[in-house]
Design a protein around this motif. Sequence first.
Motif, PDB file in Angstrom:
ATOM      1  N   MET A  48     -46.433  14.169  -4.953  1.00  0.00           N
ATOM      2  CA  MET A  48     -45.856  12.914  -4.528  1.00  0.00           C
ATOM      3  C   MET A  48     -46.909  11.836  -4.684  1.00  0.00           C
ATOM      4  N   ARG A  49     -46.494  10.734  -5.294  1.00  0.00           N
ATOM      5  CA  ARG A  49     -47.383   9.607  -5.511  1.00  0.00           C
ATOM      6  C   ARG A  49     -46.824   8.432  -4.736  1.00  0.00           C
ATOM      7  N   THR A  50     -47.675   7.719  -4.016  1.00  0.00           N
ATOM      8  CA  THR A  50     -47.254   6.556  -3.256  1.00  0.00           C
ATOM      9  C   THR A  50     -47.801   5.302  -3.914  1.00  0.00           C
TER      10      THR A  50
ATOM     11  N   CYS B  27     -42.478   6.000  -2.932  1.00  0.00           N
ATOM     12  CA  CYS B  27     -42.968   7.239  -3.532  1.00  0.00           C
ATOM     13  C   CYS B  27     -41.862   7.867  -4.360  1.00  0.00           C
TER      14      CYS B  27
ATOM     15  N   ILE C 161     -40.290  11.706  -5.643  1.00  0.00           N
ATOM     16  CA  ILE C 161     -40.305  13.126  -5.293  1.00  0.00           C
ATOM     17  C   ILE C 161     -39.345  13.896  -6.194  1.00  0.00           C
ATOM     18  N   SER C 162     -39.617  15.194  -6.289  1.00  0.00           N
ATOM     19  CA  SER C 162     -38.736  16.110  -7.006  1.00  0.00           C
ATOM     20  C   SER C 162     -38.873  17.485  -6.348  1.00  0.00           C
TER      21      SER C 162
ATOM     22  N   TRP D 216     -40.637  19.839  -6.942  1.00  0.00           N
ATOM     23  CA  TRP D 216     -42.011  20.310  -6.839  1.00  0.00           C
ATOM     24  C   TRP D 216     -42.688  19.913  -5.545  1.00  0.00           C
ATOM     25  N   GLN D 217     -42.134  18.959  -4.792  1.00  0.00           N
ATOM     26  CA  GLN D 217     -42.726  18.592  -3.501  1.00  0.00           C
ATOM     27  C   GLN D 217     -42.299  19.552  -2.396  1.00  0.00           C
TER      28      GLN D 217
ATOM     29  N   VAL E  15     -39.673  18.219   2.422  1.00  0.00           N
ATOM     30  CA  VAL E  15     -40.153  16.867   2.708  1.00  0.00           C
ATOM     31  C   VAL E  15     -39.639  16.447   4.079  1.00  0.00           C
TER      32      VAL E  15
ATOM     33  N   TYR F 293     -32.664  16.106  -0.432  1.00  0.00           N
ATOM     34  CA  TYR F 293     -33.568  14.954  -0.447  1.00  0.00           C
ATOM     35  C   TYR F 293     -32.815  13.645  -0.222  1.00  0.00           C
TER      36      TYR F 293
END
Length: 95
Positions: free
Chosen positions: A1-3, A16, A18-19, A21-22, A25, A55
């Motif tokens: 996850m990138r913010t 952020c 997400i997919s 792979w996170q 959550v 999600y």
Amino acid sequence: MRTVNLQYEGKAVLACDISYWQGSVDFKKMYAAGIRIVIIRAGYGRTQDKNFVSYINGALAVGLMVGVYWFMYALNAQEAVANARKCAEVILPYK
């Protein structure tokens, strides 16, 4: 996850992406940390992301603004149309 910081209505907000792979959550923690926008992978090719439904429902439940993305794996126009149709099918209930 990138913010990242984005501009929304003239203000900087945290976002952020997400997919699957996170993994699990916690959207309540995400919101408490100041994140207000989440971009969720809805799927890829002709395959829905395994965590998309949980999600998007989790994000919407805590008041996050939601966007989606879809990875295209088309090698020709016919496959591109099939990918786009699958994307539309997956996200339609959340418009």
